[in-house]
Motif scaffolding. Structure first.
Motif, PDB file in Angstrom:
ATOM      1  N   LEU A   1      27.344 127.478  -3.322  1.00 60.07           N
ATOM      2  CA  LEU A   1      28.732 127.201  -3.659  1.00 60.07           C
ATOM      3  C   LEU A   1      28.899 125.686  -3.751  1.00 60.07           C
ATOM      4  O   LEU A   1      28.614 124.971  -2.790  1.00 60.07           O
ATOM      5  N   VAL A   2      29.331 125.212  -4.914  1.00 62.24           N
ATOM      6  CA  VAL A   2      29.575 123.787  -5.120  1.00 62.24           C
ATOM      7  C   VAL A   2      31.074 123.550  -4.981  1.00 62.24           C
ATOM      8  O   VAL A   2      31.864 124.131  -5.732  1.00 62.24           O
ATOM      9  N   VAL A   3      31.446 122.713  -4.010  1.00 62.08           N
ATOM     10  CA  VAL A   3      32.860 122.475  -3.705  1.00 62.08           C
ATOM     11  C   VAL A   3      33.176 121.004  -3.969  1.00 62.08           C
ATOM     12  O   VAL A   3      32.737 120.125  -3.224  1.00 62.08           O
ATOM     13  N   ASP A   4      33.920 120.754  -5.034  1.00 64.67           N
ATOM     14  CA  ASP A   4      34.278 119.380  -5.394  1.00 64.67           C
ATOM     15  C   ASP A   4      35.490 119.440  -6.311  1.00 64.67           C
ATOM     16  O   ASP A   4      35.572 120.331  -7.165  1.00 64.67           O
ATOM     17  N   ASP A   5      36.414 118.502  -6.160  1.00 68.32           N
ATOM     18  CA  ASP A   5      37.594 118.505  -7.015  1.00 68.32           C
ATOM     19  C   ASP A   5      37.299 117.936  -8.402  1.00 68.32           C
ATOM     20  O   ASP A   5      38.104 118.093  -9.317  1.00 68.32           O
ATOM     21  N   SER A   6      36.137 117.324  -8.578  1.00 64.28           N
ATOM     22  CA  SER A   6      35.748 116.815  -9.894  1.00 64.28           C
ATOM     23  C   SER A   6      34.976 117.887 -10.669  1.00 64.28           C
ATOM     24  O   SER A   6      33.907 118.319 -10.246  1.00 64.28           O
ATOM     25  N   ARG A   7      35.528 118.277 -11.800  1.00 63.56           N
ATOM     26  CA  ARG A   7      34.864 119.269 -12.637  1.00 63.56           C
ATOM     27  C   ARG A   7      33.507 118.750 -13.113  1.00 63.56           C
ATOM     28  O   ARG A   7      32.534 119.496 -13.196  1.00 63.56           O
ATOM     29  N   VAL A   8      33.418 117.462 -13.403  1.00 71.11           N
ATOM     30  CA  VAL A   8      32.165 116.861 -13.864  1.00 71.11           C
ATOM     31  C   VAL A   8      31.095 116.969 -12.770  1.00 71.11           C
ATOM     32  O   VAL A   8      29.953 117.377 -13.051  1.00 71.11           O
ATOM     33  N   ILE A   9      31.445 116.624 -11.552  1.00 69.83           N
ATOM     34  CA  ILE A   9      30.488 116.713 -10.436  1.00 69.83           C
ATOM     35  C   ILE A   9      30.047 118.165 -10.249  1.00 69.83           C
ATOM     36  O   ILE A   9      28.863 118.445 -10.041  1.00 69.83           O
ATOM     37  N   ARG A  10      31.004 119.100 -10.333  1.00 69.09           N
ATOM     38  CA  ARG A  10      30.638 120.524 -10.180  1.00 69.09           C
ATOM     39  C   ARG A  10      29.637 120.942 -11.246  1.00 69.09           C
ATOM     40  O   ARG A  10      28.668 121.652 -10.962  1.00 69.09           O
ATOM     41  N   LYS A  11      29.851 120.502 -12.485  1.00 67.59           N
ATOM     42  CA  LYS A  11      28.948 120.881 -13.577  1.00 67.59           C
ATOM     43  C   LYS A  11      27.556 120.265 -13.383  1.00 67.59           C
ATOM     44  O   LYS A  11      26.544 120.930 -13.629  1.00 67.59           O
ATOM     45  N   VAL A  12      27.497 119.015 -12.970  1.00 63.12           N
ATOM     46  CA  VAL A  12      26.209 118.362 -12.713  1.00 63.12           C
ATOM     47  C   VAL A  12      25.478 119.085 -11.584  1.00 63.12           C
ATOM     48  O   VAL A  12      24.292 119.411 -11.689  1.00 63.12           O
ATOM     49  N   ALA A  13      26.190 119.351 -10.488  1.00 62.01           N
ATOM     50  CA  ALA A  13      25.584 120.034  -9.339  1.00 62.01           C
ATOM     51  C   ALA A  13      25.150 121.450  -9.727  1.00 62.01           C
ATOM     52  O   ALA A  13      24.088 121.914  -9.300  1.00 62.01           O
ATOM     53  N   ARG A  14      25.958 122.132 -10.525  1.00 60.47           N
ATOM     54  CA  ARG A  14      25.599 123.484 -10.980  1.00 60.47           C
ATOM     55  C   ARG A  14      24.256 123.464 -11.704  1.00 60.47           C
ATOM     56  O   ARG A  14      23.382 124.285 -11.436  1.00 60.47           O
ATOM     57  N   LYS A  15      24.092 122.528 -12.620  1.00 66.58           N
ATOM     58  CA  LYS A  15      22.838 122.422 -13.370  1.00 66.58           C
ATOM     59  C   LYS A  15      21.658 122.192 -12.424  1.00 66.58           C
ATOM     60  O   LYS A  15      20.611 122.830 -12.559  1.00 66.58           O
ATOM     61  N   ILE A  16      21.836 121.325 -11.446  1.00 69.76           N
ATOM     62  CA  ILE A  16      20.765 121.017 -10.489  1.00 69.76           C
ATOM     63  C   ILE A  16      20.372 122.259  -9.701  1.00 69.76           C
ATOM     64  O   ILE A  16      19.191 122.608  -9.625  1.00 69.76           O
ATOM     65  N   VAL A  17      21.357 122.946  -9.116  1.00 71.26           N
ATOM     66  CA  VAL A  17      21.020 124.084  -8.248  1.00 71.26           C
ATOM     67  C   VAL A  17      20.529 125.285  -9.054  1.00 71.26           C
ATOM     68  O   VAL A  17      19.659 126.023  -8.595  1.00 71.26           O
TER      69      VAL A  17
END
Length: 121
Positions: A5-21
């Motif tokens: 679960l990626v928890v961040d208010d920045s949509r950009v950070i969530r998308k970057v983290a999603r790709k990584i995980v």
């Protein structure tokens, strides 16, 4: 498949983290604040959580404290990913139940090494 679960208010950070995980073989879910994350965890407890500190509605530290009180809430590995680099903040997060702490900006190598340190990969 393990879920992160990626928890961040920045949509950009969530998308970057999603790709990584996802590249690491995890299924990925997203939450824009701590309350959304807590609601998600009450339904489906993930194996891992990448957690921002500063968010609206419920910040990362308050989420972590609430999570650890939930049934099964001690199970997820929680890695704070934040700009909060003061030693007192890091200590506070670890005392509240964080397993690891990563400074933003992060990349795939950093996340992968932290996940390896805590036994997720």
């Amino acid at each position: 498949m393990k879920t992160c679960l990626v928890v961040d208010d920045s949509r950009v950070i969530r998308k970057v983290a999603r790709k990584i995980v996802e590249d690491m073989g995890f299924a990925c879910e997203e939450a824009a604040d701590g309350q959304q994350a807590l609601d998600y965890c009450r339904k489906n407890m993930p194996e891992a959580i990448l957690l921002d500190w500063n968010m609206p509605v419920m910040n990362g530290l308050d989420f972590l404290i609430a999570l650890r009180e939930e049934e099964g809430g001690r199970k997820p590995i929680v890695v704070f990913c934040t700009t909060e680099n003061d030693m007192s903040n890091i200590t506070q997060a670890l005392r509240a139940g964080a397993d690891e702490y990563v400074m933003k900006p992060f990349d795939g190598d950093i996340i992968e090494s932290k996940f390896a340190e805590v036994g997720l990969v």
